[in-house]
Scaffold this motif. Structure first.
Motif, PDB file in Angstrom:
ATOM      1  N   HIS A   7      37.620 -26.478   0.738  1.00 23.40           N
ATOM      2  CA  HIS A   7      37.948 -25.063   0.523  1.00 23.40           C
ATOM      3  C   HIS A   7      36.679 -24.208   0.431  1.00 23.40           C
ATOM      4  N   LEU A   8      35.829 -24.364   1.425  1.00 19.85           N
ATOM      5  CA  LEU A   8      34.578 -23.603   1.441  1.00 19.85           C
ATOM      6  C   LEU A   8      34.869 -22.134   1.703  1.00 19.85           C
ATOM      7  N   VAL A   9      34.288 -21.266   0.892  1.00 18.97           N
ATOM      8  CA  VAL A   9      34.512 -19.827   0.980  1.00 18.97           C
ATOM      9  C   VAL A   9      33.236 -19.093   1.371  1.00 18.97           C
ATOM     10  N   ASP A  10      32.165 -19.389   0.660  1.00 18.58           N
ATOM     11  CA  ASP A  10      30.916 -18.661   0.797  1.00 18.58           C
ATOM     12  C   ASP A  10      29.842 -19.604   1.343  1.00 18.58           C
ATOM     13  N   PRO A  11      29.131 -19.195   2.388  1.00 21.33           N
ATOM     14  CA  PRO A  11      28.096 -20.078   2.937  1.00 21.33           C
ATOM     15  C   PRO A  11      26.945 -20.345   1.974  1.00 21.33           C
ATOM     16  N   ASP A  12      26.861 -19.568   0.892  1.00 17.39           N
ATOM     17  CA  ASP A  12      25.756 -19.735  -0.057  1.00 17.39           C
ATOM     18  C   ASP A  12      26.183 -20.349  -1.383  1.00 17.39           C
ATOM     19  N   ARG A  17      26.464 -25.854  -0.212  1.00 19.42           N
ATOM     20  CA  ARG A  17      25.131 -26.473  -0.225  1.00 19.42           C
ATOM     21  C   ARG A  17      25.238 -27.990  -0.382  1.00 19.42           C
ATOM     22  N   ILE A  18      26.151 -28.444  -1.237  1.00 22.43           N
ATOM     23  CA  ILE A  18      26.335 -29.886  -1.421  1.00 22.43           C
ATOM     24  C   ILE A  18      26.828 -30.526  -0.120  1.00 22.43           C
ATOM     25  N   PHE A  19      27.761 -29.855   0.546  1.00 21.74           N
ATOM     26  CA  PHE A  19      28.311 -30.393   1.799  1.00 21.74           C
ATOM     27  C   PHE A  19      27.230 -30.458   2.884  1.00 21.74           C
ATOM     28  N   LEU A  20      26.424 -29.417   2.993  1.00 23.59           N
ATOM     29  CA  LEU A  20      25.349 -29.419   3.986  1.00 23.59           C
ATOM     30  C   LEU A  20      24.353 -30.544   3.694  1.00 23.59           C
ATOM     31  N   ASN A  21      24.070 -30.762   2.429  1.00 29.68           N
ATOM     32  CA  ASN A  21      23.161 -31.835   2.052  1.00 29.68           C
ATOM     33  C   ASN A  21      23.746 -33.196   2.415  1.00 29.68           C
ATOM     34  N   PRO A  58      25.577 -22.711   9.799  1.00 27.99           N
ATOM     35  CA  PRO A  58      24.803 -23.895   9.387  1.00 27.99           C
ATOM     36  C   PRO A  58      25.627 -25.183   9.378  1.00 27.99           C
ATOM     37  N   ILE A  59      26.899 -25.092   8.989  1.00 31.62           N
ATOM     38  CA  ILE A  59      27.749 -26.279   8.989  1.00 31.62           C
ATOM     39  C   ILE A  59      28.018 -26.733  10.412  1.00 31.62           C
ATOM     40  N   ILE A  60      28.302 -25.780  11.296  1.00 27.83           N
ATOM     41  CA  ILE A  60      28.538 -26.118  12.702  1.00 27.83           C
ATOM     42  C   ILE A  60      27.315 -26.816  13.292  1.00 27.83           C
ATOM     43  N   GLU A  61      26.141 -26.317  12.979  1.00 28.58           N
ATOM     44  CA  GLU A  61      24.912 -26.913  13.516  1.00 28.58           C
ATOM     45  C   GLU A  61      24.717 -28.331  12.986  1.00 28.58           C
ATOM     46  N   GLN A  62      25.091 -28.562  11.722  1.00 31.67           N
ATOM     47  CA  GLN A  62      24.993 -29.922  11.189  1.00 31.67           C
ATOM     48  C   GLN A  62      25.972 -30.855  11.885  1.00 31.67           C
ATOM     49  N   PHE A  63      27.174 -30.381  12.155  1.00 32.57           N
ATOM     50  CA  PHE A  63      28.132 -31.194  12.894  1.00 32.57           C
ATOM     51  C   PHE A  63      27.583 -31.565  14.278  1.00 32.57           C
ATOM     52  N   GLN A  64      26.936 -30.618  14.929  1.00 31.18           N
ATOM     53  CA  GLN A  64      26.375 -30.887  16.248  1.00 31.18           C
ATOM     54  C   GLN A  64      25.261 -31.934  16.172  1.00 31.18           C
ATOM     55  N   ARG A  65      24.480 -31.906  15.093  1.00 31.36           N
ATOM     56  CA  ARG A  65      23.443 -32.925  14.917  1.00 31.36           C
ATOM     57  C   ARG A  65      24.076 -34.306  14.734  1.00 31.36           C
ATOM     58  N   LEU A  66      25.181 -34.360  13.997  1.00 32.28           N
ATOM     59  CA  LEU A  66      25.877 -35.636  13.822  1.00 32.28           C
ATOM     60  C   LEU A  66      26.380 -36.169  15.163  1.00 32.28           C
ATOM     61  N   GLN A  67      26.935 -35.277  15.975  1.00 32.89           N
ATOM     62  CA  GLN A  67      27.418 -35.698  17.287  1.00 32.89           C
ATOM     63  C   GLN A  67      26.271 -36.208  18.154  1.00 32.89           C
TER      64      GLN A  67
END
Length: 234
Positions: A7-12, A17-21, A58-67
């Motif tokens: 339930h992410l609401v705010d990118p900050d 931040r925990i999810f991006l990490n 930022p989350i989308i970019e992390q997903f792309q790195r995983l792919q």
């Protein structure tokens, strides 16, 4: 890896931040082959509107790195994230599922789903789920402006969260009974070794012995209470 109901609401905010990490730590780890997103990753994401894409870049970019690292991504639509296929699958290459699916991994048969269809007696929600996916609503989701979609969606998101909270307030035991009944019913329709779901925001880890075999039921709970991830390894 299996995760749901962030339930992410705010990118900050802290959860983001925990999810991006967490995603950053997955890159380069050979033991991670699949990442399953079991719905309600965002508190609101509708179709391909640029508002959501820009907000969570930022989350989308992390997903792309995983792919790029060879990790297979699957995204199950929840009741807060709808009409994902056009952007997430067709543009990003993330496999999108609109309902329950079965996978065989490491010799185990897994039934994976968001979990919002666990209670067949909840006629009101079942109707709402159907209505939100009708051709008319789908057309509106793609053609209304992003600002209108966000305004309508945020209100619907609050209502949906209130509904889920109401189910939980009835008591965690009732929610777990719904999960148990669902596991038994779906196993009788098509056997599996493990059922993994979310939606009800109640964490569960239960082994069930049935006439046809022993199954394991997991509910991933919610990041609104505490961040958590399920890992299954051979």
């Amino acid at each position: 890896m299996f995760i749901s109901d962030l339930h992410l609401v705010d990118p900050d905010d802290e959860r983001t931040r925990i999810f991006l990490n967490f995603l950053g730590r997955l890159v380069g780890r050979e033991e991670c082959t699949h990442l399953f997103l079991l719905g309600d990753i965002f508190d609101l994401w509708i179709a391909h509107h640029s508002y959501f894409v820009d907000r969570f870049r930022p989350i989308i970019e992390q997903f792309q790195r995983l792919q790029s690292a060879g990790i297979e991504l699957h995204y199950f639509e929840g009741n807060h994230d709808l009409y994902l296929r056009d952007y997430w699958q067709n543009q990003l290459g993330v496999v999108v599922h609109s309902g329950p699916c079965y996978f065989t991994l490491d010799g185990l048969v897994l039934r994976l789903e968001h979990g919002d269809q666990m209670d067949p007696e909840d006629k009101g929600y079942i109707f709402l789920r159907w209505f939100l996916r009708t051709p008319v609503l789908k057309w509106l989701a793609y053609h209304l402006s992003g600002k209108i979609i966000v305004k309508i969606g945020e209100k619907a998101s609050r209502k949906s969260r209130q509904y889920t909270g109401q189910v939980r307030r009835q008591c965690d035991l009732l929610a777990k009974q719904k999960m148990f009944s669902h596991a038994v019913r779906t196993f009788s329709e098509r056997p599996f070794d493990i059922l993994i779901a979310g939606h009800l925001h109640v964490k569960e880890d239960k082994q069930i012995t049935l006439p046809g075999g022993v199954i394991h039921l997991f509910n991933l709970g919610s990041w609104l209470e505490s961040p958590q991830v399920l890992k299954i390894s051979n």
